[in-house]
Write an enzyme that holds these catalytic residues in place. Sequence first.
Site, mmCIF file in Angstrom:
data_model
loop_
_atom_site.group_PDB
_atom_site.id
_atom_site.type_symbol
_atom_site.label_atom_id
_atom_site.label_comp_id
_atom_site.label_asym_id
_atom_site.label_seq_id
_atom_site.Cartn_x
_atom_site.Cartn_y
_atom_site.Cartn_z
ATOM 1 N N LYS A 103 19.173 -7.935 -0.360
ATOM 2 C CA LYS A 103 19.604 -6.606 -1.090
ATOM 3 C C LYS A 103 19.160 -5.671 0.022
ATOM 4 C CE LYS A 103 17.691 -3.497 -3.635
ATOM 5 N NZ LYS A 103 18.545 -2.298 -3.293
ATOM 6 N N GLY A 105 8.636 -2.842 1.089
ATOM 7 C CA GLY A 105 8.762 -1.370 0.252
ATOM 8 C C GLY A 105 7.448 -0.554 -0.213
ATOM 9 N N SER A 106 7.626 -0.204 -1.441
ATOM 10 C CA SER A 106 6.643 0.673 -1.818
ATOM 11 C C SER A 106 5.416 -0.214 -2.630
ATOM 12 C CB SER A 106 7.062 1.838 -2.887
ATOM 13 O OG SER A 106 7.787 1.271 -3.664
ATOM 14 N N THR A 107 4.268 0.042 -2.428
ATOM 15 C CA THR A 107 3.475 -0.358 -3.306
ATOM 16 C C THR A 107 3.608 -0.598 -4.648
ATOM 17 O OG1 THR A 107 1.813 0.138 -1.555
ATOM 18 C CG2 THR A 107 0.796 -0.654 -3.670
ATOM 19 N N GLY A 130 6.299 -3.176 -5.194
ATOM 20 C CA GLY A 130 5.538 -4.591 -4.842
ATOM 21 C C GLY A 130 4.668 -4.862 -6.100
ATOM 22 N N GLU A 163 5.247 -6.654 1.861
ATOM 23 C CA GLU A 163 4.856 -5.649 2.950
ATOM 24 C C GLU A 163 5.011 -4.429 2.571
ATOM 25 O OE1 GLU A 163 4.844 -3.548 5.642
ATOM 26 O OE2 GLU A 163 6.605 -4.276 6.524
ATOM 27 N N CYS A 220 5.887 2.500 7.896
ATOM 28 C CA CYS A 220 4.782 1.810 6.838
ATOM 29 C C CYS A 220 3.534 1.877 7.529
ATOM 30 C CB CYS A 220 5.180 0.498 6.381
ATOM 31 S SG CYS A 220 5.910 -0.576 7.456
ATOM 32 N N GLU A 253 0.423 7.912 0.972
ATOM 33 C CA GLU A 253 1.586 7.544 1.881
ATOM 34 C C GLU A 253 2.755 8.615 1.837
ATOM 35 O OE1 GLU A 253 4.234 4.132 1.844
ATOM 36 O OE2 GLU A 253 3.791 3.680 3.949
HETATM 37 P P1 NDP Z 1 11.161 1.059 -2.724
HETATM 38 O O1 NDP Z 1 9.961 0.378 -2.790
HETATM 39 O O2 NDP Z 1 11.623 1.508 -4.286
HETATM 40 O O3 NDP Z 1 12.516 0.494 -2.155
HETATM 41 C C1 NDP Z 1 12.139 -0.773 -1.355
HETATM 42 C C2 NDP Z 1 13.584 -1.622 -1.881
HETATM 43 O O4 NDP Z 1 13.225 -2.308 -3.229
HETATM 44 C C3 NDP Z 1 14.664 -1.168 -1.956
HETATM 45 O O5 NDP Z 1 15.804 -2.053 -1.540
HETATM 46 C C4 NDP Z 1 14.583 -0.684 -3.482
HETATM 47 O O6 NDP Z 1 16.140 -0.439 -3.988
HETATM 48 C C5 NDP Z 1 14.268 -1.880 -4.107
HETATM 49 N N1 NDP Z 1 13.707 -1.806 -5.354
HETATM 50 C C6 NDP Z 1 13.447 -0.656 -6.046
HETATM 51 N N2 NDP Z 1 13.042 -0.924 -7.272
HETATM 52 C C7 NDP Z 1 12.834 -2.440 -7.611
HETATM 53 C C8 NDP Z 1 12.845 -3.150 -8.518
HETATM 54 N N3 NDP Z 1 11.830 -2.666 -9.615
HETATM 55 N N4 NDP Z 1 12.817 -4.376 -8.288
HETATM 56 C C9 NDP Z 1 13.173 -5.043 -7.016
HETATM 57 N N5 NDP Z 1 13.390 -4.341 -6.294
HETATM 58 C C10 NDP Z 1 13.536 -2.901 -6.082
HETATM 59 O O7 NDP Z 1 10.951 2.263 -2.107
HETATM 60 P P2 NDP Z 1 11.637 3.714 -1.973
HETATM 61 O O8 NDP Z 1 12.877 3.747 -1.203
HETATM 62 O O9 NDP Z 1 11.559 4.372 -3.275
HETATM 63 O O10 NDP Z 1 10.483 4.818 -1.302
HETATM 64 C C11 NDP Z 1 9.418 5.194 -2.019
HETATM 65 C C12 NDP Z 1 8.154 5.149 -1.250
HETATM 66 O O11 NDP Z 1 7.971 3.992 -0.940
HETATM 67 C C13 NDP Z 1 8.353 5.982 0.234
HETATM 68 O O12 NDP Z 1 8.145 7.332 -0.009
HETATM 69 C C14 NDP Z 1 7.167 5.335 0.998
HETATM 70 O O13 NDP Z 1 6.104 5.835 0.825
HETATM 71 C C15 NDP Z 1 7.301 3.786 0.529
HETATM 72 N N6 NDP Z 1 8.079 2.744 1.462
HETATM 73 C C16 NDP Z 1 7.353 1.936 2.095
HETATM 74 C C17 NDP Z 1 8.036 1.221 2.789
HETATM 75 C C18 NDP Z 1 7.476 0.360 3.526
HETATM 76 O O14 NDP Z 1 7.927 -0.311 4.794
HETATM 77 N N7 NDP Z 1 6.350 -0.186 3.532
HETATM 78 C C19 NDP Z 1 9.721 1.288 2.970
HETATM 79 C C20 NDP Z 1 10.334 2.059 1.977
HETATM 80 C C21 NDP Z 1 9.494 3.053 1.265
HETATM 81 P P3 NDP Z 1 16.663 0.946 -3.739
HETATM 82 O O15 NDP Z 1 16.771 1.598 -2.329
HETATM 83 O O16 NDP Z 1 18.013 0.677 -4.464
HETATM 84 O O17 NDP Z 1 15.603 1.866 -4.584
#
Ligand code: NDP
Length: 497
Positions: free
Chosen positions: A195, A247-249, A252, A269, A303, A400
Amino acid sequence: MAEVEKRGERTLVPTEWTYAPAPESTEIVRLRDAYGLYVGGEWLEPSESYTTLSPSTEEALAEIGQAGPEEVDAAVTAARDAFANGWSALPGSERAKYLYRIARILQERAREFAVLESMNGGKPIKESRDVDLPLAAAHFFYYAGWADKLEYAFPNRRPRPIGVAGQIIPWNFPLLMLSWKIAPALAAGNTVVLKPAETTPLTALLFADVLRQAELPPGVVNIVTGDGRTGAALVKHPGVDKIAFTGSTDVGKAIQRELAGTGTKLTLELGGKAANIIFDDAALDQAVEGIVNGIYFNQGHVCCAGSRLFVQESIYEQTISKLKRRMATLRVGDPLDKNTDVGAINSRMQLERIQELVESGKDEGADIYQPPCRLPEKGYWFVPTVFTNVAQSYRIAQEEIFGPVLSVLTFRTPEEAVEKANNTPYGLSAGIWTEKGSRILWMAQQLRAGVVWANTFNRFDPTSPFGGYKESGFGREGGLHGLEPYLTFDSSEPWGG
Ligand code: NDP
């Protein structure tokens, strides 16, 4: 260069230097009006859809499917069938051929992918062209090499694939994160449901065409687009054997809670708040380049970004003045201009999050510096920013920001630098700048960070494991370590049976 003036007989000298943009053409990209979901090697028509934008122009690029639980179920079923009907039993040398093909096709179509990545994600073309694409191909090449050598990689442990891997990726490195996830999963003999992030689905959808070109058997890789609800449906699906999430903590943690007790394997991660530490014996001009690369690369949507700068007190003034001078040369604007250093912020939501945190920095008492900079009228932009006079307790030093915003703190001794650098809930990366090798080794041992760079920053290589401590997650991607989460080992038969 507008005009030239003839001086003497020989040289033509410009009378005035004006900026000449060097835009990369978008001709090479053929966008469809609407995309389906890539399931079982076919395009499945989605029941719902949304519009994906260019963050630099706010123009609509295409309609994208929003996969619901039933469509996610169809993708998992296709992946399960592909796993059972041949892929998992295929000799590693055959799997390797597909991975090599994918790597080569990515190289051949690199320009198309780089342009599309910059259009949909907002990152400068010079980064998508010179960093994202070469690294994405390198990951497929690297894991292709392991596909037929798993027995040697894990001797006497009888490595076997797990089954169906559900992979959820973010928007900061869309194609690169796809390859970090898909390449090791396939090399190990698993099938995949991926996804992509809601705001950056286009390179993943173009990747489906690479899979078709490589003649990968249907169902081995399935791509379901949509927002967080699609990700949640994938996590909840009982037919998924392993979840890999970047993605975000907060998300996660929610996934970890969801999977607790289910037996589904998980790697996370997550975020970071890396310390970039500059000692007074460092080569300062190089260190300043490293600071700039550490935080302004990819608009700070990284990140492992070096978002907390620790400068030894004796070189503080000098470092800050060099940094400000360098920041004034950064070119912010059109991601498709080959001269651009800092592109567009990925989404309006992310821009608002950056703005809110920057306001908190001002309110808490830090001093802000932003170089003079003319931003385009449309699109989402944020000027490269540095905060000085920052206390460790400020939100800009703790949270972050995921944008082009640097917080500067100082230290006197190596012990103080370590203490302050480790004072964070995160532990993904760190940087050390010093001429002393012994200090690098000592610091690297003390820092609670998964990756420690010495006299450089933001360097990536498929052979090198990447991942975090504490709230930055667990599990490693890259290298041999990155294969392990996609394998199960037969410990009941000692020495390989
Ligand atoms: P998210 O953690 O929401 O997004 C990461 C992925 O998870 C996306 O594909 C997202 O879909 C998906 N997702 C969202 N909610 C769920 C859920 N409940 N269950 C499973 N998957 C889900 O990050 P954001 O895009 O909201 O960014 C927010 C903050 O996160 C940023 O400001 C940054 O601080 C941090 N971040 C950190 C990253 C890293 O590499 N460590 C990468 C991205 C963000 P969708 O895009 O459709 O929301």
